[in-house]
Design a protein around this motif. Sequence first.
Motif, mmCIF file in Angstrom:
data_model
loop_
_atom_site.group_PDB
_atom_site.id
_atom_site.type_symbol
_atom_site.label_atom_id
_atom_site.label_comp_id
_atom_site.label_asym_id
_atom_site.label_seq_id
_atom_site.Cartn_x
_atom_site.Cartn_y
_atom_site.Cartn_z
ATOM 1 N N ASP A 16 0.823 -1.205 0.000
ATOM 2 C CA ASP A 16 0.000 0.000 0.000
ATOM 3 C C ASP A 16 0.857 1.256 0.000
ATOM 4 O OD1 ASP A 16 -2.057 -1.784 0.115
ATOM 5 O OD2 ASP A 16 -2.780 -1.172 2.087
ATOM 6 N N LEU A 17 1.924 1.239 0.792
ATOM 7 C CA LEU A 17 2.815 2.394 0.829
ATOM 8 C C LEU A 17 3.454 2.633 -0.529
ATOM 9 C CD1 LEU A 17 4.541 1.752 4.272
ATOM 10 C CD2 LEU A 17 2.783 3.466 3.737
ATOM 11 N N LEU A 18 3.929 1.577 -1.149
ATOM 12 C CA LEU A 18 4.551 1.710 -2.460
ATOM 13 C C LEU A 18 3.548 2.268 -3.471
ATOM 14 C CD1 LEU A 18 6.943 1.321 -4.362
ATOM 15 C CD2 LEU A 18 6.224 -1.076 -4.641
ATOM 16 N N PHE A 19 2.337 1.736 -3.458
ATOM 17 C CA PHE A 19 1.293 2.209 -4.365
ATOM 18 C C PHE A 19 1.010 3.687 -4.150
ATOM 19 C CE2 PHE A 19 -3.191 3.172 -5.074
ATOM 20 C CZ PHE A 19 -3.321 2.833 -6.415
ATOM 21 N N HIS A 20 0.822 4.093 -2.896
ATOM 22 C CA HIS A 20 0.504 5.494 -2.608
ATOM 23 C C HIS A 20 1.626 6.438 -3.009
ATOM 24 C CE1 HIS A 20 -3.403 5.250 -0.711
ATOM 25 N NE2 HIS A 20 -2.987 4.208 0.007
ATOM 26 N N TYR A 27 3.533 8.447 -11.147
ATOM 27 C CA TYR A 27 4.271 7.456 -11.932
ATOM 28 C C TYR A 27 3.423 6.216 -12.199
ATOM 29 C CZ TYR A 27 8.880 9.647 -11.047
ATOM 30 O OH TYR A 27 9.949 10.481 -11.008
ATOM 31 N N SER A 28 3.578 5.675 -13.377
ATOM 32 C CA SER A 28 3.080 4.332 -13.664
ATOM 33 C C SER A 28 4.132 3.364 -13.120
ATOM 34 C CB SER A 28 2.936 4.148 -15.172
ATOM 35 O OG SER A 28 4.216 4.206 -15.785
ATOM 36 N N PRO A 29 3.801 2.082 -13.012
ATOM 37 C CA PRO A 29 4.839 1.127 -12.609
ATOM 38 C C PRO A 29 6.050 1.174 -13.547
ATOM 39 C CG PRO A 29 2.700 0.102 -12.406
ATOM 40 C CD PRO A 29 2.481 1.427 -13.095
ATOM 41 N N SER A 30 5.804 1.385 -14.824
ATOM 42 C CA SER A 30 6.901 1.459 -15.793
ATOM 43 C C SER A 30 7.785 2.680 -15.543
ATOM 44 C CB SER A 30 6.327 1.492 -17.213
ATOM 45 O OG SER A 30 7.350 1.564 -18.159
ATOM 46 N N ALA A 31 7.152 3.825 -15.260
ATOM 47 C CA ALA A 31 7.922 5.048 -15.001
ATOM 48 C C ALA A 31 8.754 4.903 -13.728
ATOM 49 C CB ALA A 31 6.991 6.248 -14.900
ATOM 50 N N LEU A 32 8.165 4.313 -12.692
ATOM 51 C CA LEU A 32 8.928 4.097 -11.465
ATOM 52 C C LEU A 32 10.054 3.116 -11.724
ATOM 53 C CD1 LEU A 32 9.587 4.364 -8.513
ATOM 54 C CD2 LEU A 32 7.746 2.731 -7.995
ATOM 55 N N GLY A 33 9.765 2.069 -12.477
ATOM 56 C CA GLY A 33 10.814 1.114 -12.802
ATOM 57 C C GLY A 33 11.992 1.780 -13.493
ATOM 58 N N SER A 34 11.704 2.660 -14.431
ATOM 59 C CA SER A 34 12.771 3.381 -15.133
ATOM 60 C C SER A 34 13.541 4.284 -14.173
ATOM 61 C CB SER A 34 12.194 4.224 -16.271
ATOM 62 O OG SER A 34 11.671 3.396 -17.270
ATOM 63 N N ALA A 35 12.818 4.995 -13.306
ATOM 64 C CA ALA A 35 13.462 5.911 -12.369
ATOM 65 C C ALA A 35 14.307 5.182 -11.332
ATOM 66 C CB ALA A 35 12.404 6.767 -11.670
ATOM 67 N N ALA A 36 13.871 3.977 -10.962
ATOM 68 C CA ALA A 36 14.553 3.239 -9.897
ATOM 69 C C ALA A 36 15.492 2.153 -10.417
ATOM 70 C CB ALA A 36 13.516 2.599 -8.976
ATOM 71 N N GLY A 37 15.429 1.865 -11.711
ATOM 72 C CA GLY A 37 16.249 0.786 -12.246
ATOM 73 C C GLY A 37 15.735 -0.581 -11.835
ATOM 74 N N VAL A 38 14.409 -0.680 -11.692
ATOM 75 C CA VAL A 38 13.763 -1.925 -11.264
ATOM 76 C C VAL A 38 12.744 -2.314 -12.327
ATOM 77 C CG1 VAL A 38 12.292 -2.953 -9.472
ATOM 78 C CG2 VAL A 38 14.061 -1.334 -8.832
ATOM 79 N N ASN A 39 12.613 -3.581 -12.596
ATOM 80 C CA ASN A 39 11.659 -4.050 -13.596
ATOM 81 C C ASN A 39 10.238 -3.702 -13.174
ATOM 82 O OD1 ASN A 39 9.813 -6.005 -14.937
ATOM 83 N ND2 ASN A 39 11.738 -6.689 -15.865
ATOM 84 N N SER A 40 9.454 -3.139 -14.091
ATOM 85 C CA SER A 40 8.089 -2.722 -13.756
ATOM 86 C C SER A 40 7.209 -3.903 -13.345
ATOM 87 C CB SER A 40 7.450 -1.957 -14.912
ATOM 88 O OG SER A 40 7.332 -2.780 -16.055
ATOM 89 N N SER A 41 7.456 -5.077 -13.884
ATOM 90 C CA SER A 41 6.645 -6.232 -13.471
ATOM 91 C C SER A 41 6.928 -6.587 -12.014
ATOM 92 C CB SER A 41 6.873 -7.434 -14.390
ATOM 93 O OG SER A 41 8.205 -7.866 -14.322
ATOM 94 N N TYR A 42 8.146 -6.360 -11.551
ATOM 95 C CA TYR A 42 8.475 -6.594 -10.147
ATOM 96 C C TYR A 42 7.732 -5.597 -9.266
ATOM 97 C CZ TYR A 42 11.229 -7.376 -5.913
ATOM 98 O OH TYR A 42 11.613 -7.664 -4.629
ATOM 99 N N ILE A 43 7.620 -4.354 -9.713
ATOM 100 C CA ILE A 43 6.862 -3.349 -8.968
ATOM 101 C C ILE A 43 5.399 -3.781 -8.858
ATOM 102 C CG2 ILE A 43 6.024 -0.958 -9.005
ATOM 103 C CD1 ILE A 43 8.828 -0.279 -10.241
ATOM 104 N N ASN A 44 4.838 -4.276 -9.952
ATOM 105 C CA ASN A 44 3.460 -4.779 -9.916
ATOM 106 C C ASN A 44 3.324 -5.927 -8.917
ATOM 107 O OD1 ASN A 44 2.240 -3.052 -11.819
ATOM 108 N ND2 ASN A 44 3.023 -4.280 -13.504
ATOM 109 N N LEU A 45 4.295 -6.812 -8.885
ATOM 110 C CA LEU A 45 4.263 -7.936 -7.939
ATOM 111 C C LEU A 45 4.355 -7.454 -6.497
ATOM 112 C CD1 LEU A 45 6.536 -10.507 -9.805
ATOM 113 C CD2 LEU A 45 4.046 -10.584 -9.563
ATOM 114 N N LEU A 46 5.183 -6.432 -6.256
ATOM 115 C CA LEU A 46 5.289 -5.872 -4.914
ATOM 116 C C LEU A 46 3.977 -5.225 -4.493
ATOM 117 C CD1 LEU A 46 8.825 -4.222 -5.076
ATOM 118 C CD2 LEU A 46 8.161 -6.152 -3.636
ATOM 119 N N GLU A 47 3.389 -4.443 -5.389
ATOM 120 C CA GLU A 47 2.145 -3.741 -5.054
ATOM 121 C C GLU A 47 0.968 -4.694 -4.862
ATOM 122 O OE1 GLU A 47 1.330 -0.586 -7.800
ATOM 123 O OE2 GLU A 47 2.976 0.622 -7.063
#
Length: 68
Positions: A16-20, A27-47
């Motif tokens: 929830d914190l990550l989502f908020h 940011y979309s998950p893709s934009a955050l992934g680009s900014a953080a150097g993390v795969n956007s699908s991993y961000i989706n899995l975390l959220e």
Amino acid sequence: MPPRHALNDPAAPFPDLLFHFRQRRGYSPSALGSAAGVNSSYINLLESGVRHVPTAEVALALCAGLEL
């Protein structure tokens, strides 16, 4: 997906914190992934809670990407 907790809720889980924070930056998950150097699908899995709290290295990269 279960309802999200508010940021001021001390029981708010990591997904929830990550989502908020991602939404607050606009940011979309893709934009955050680009900014953080993390795969956007991993961000989706975390959220979604499929993956739990990331390593310290990934958490720091997410914080940097979110400018926290």
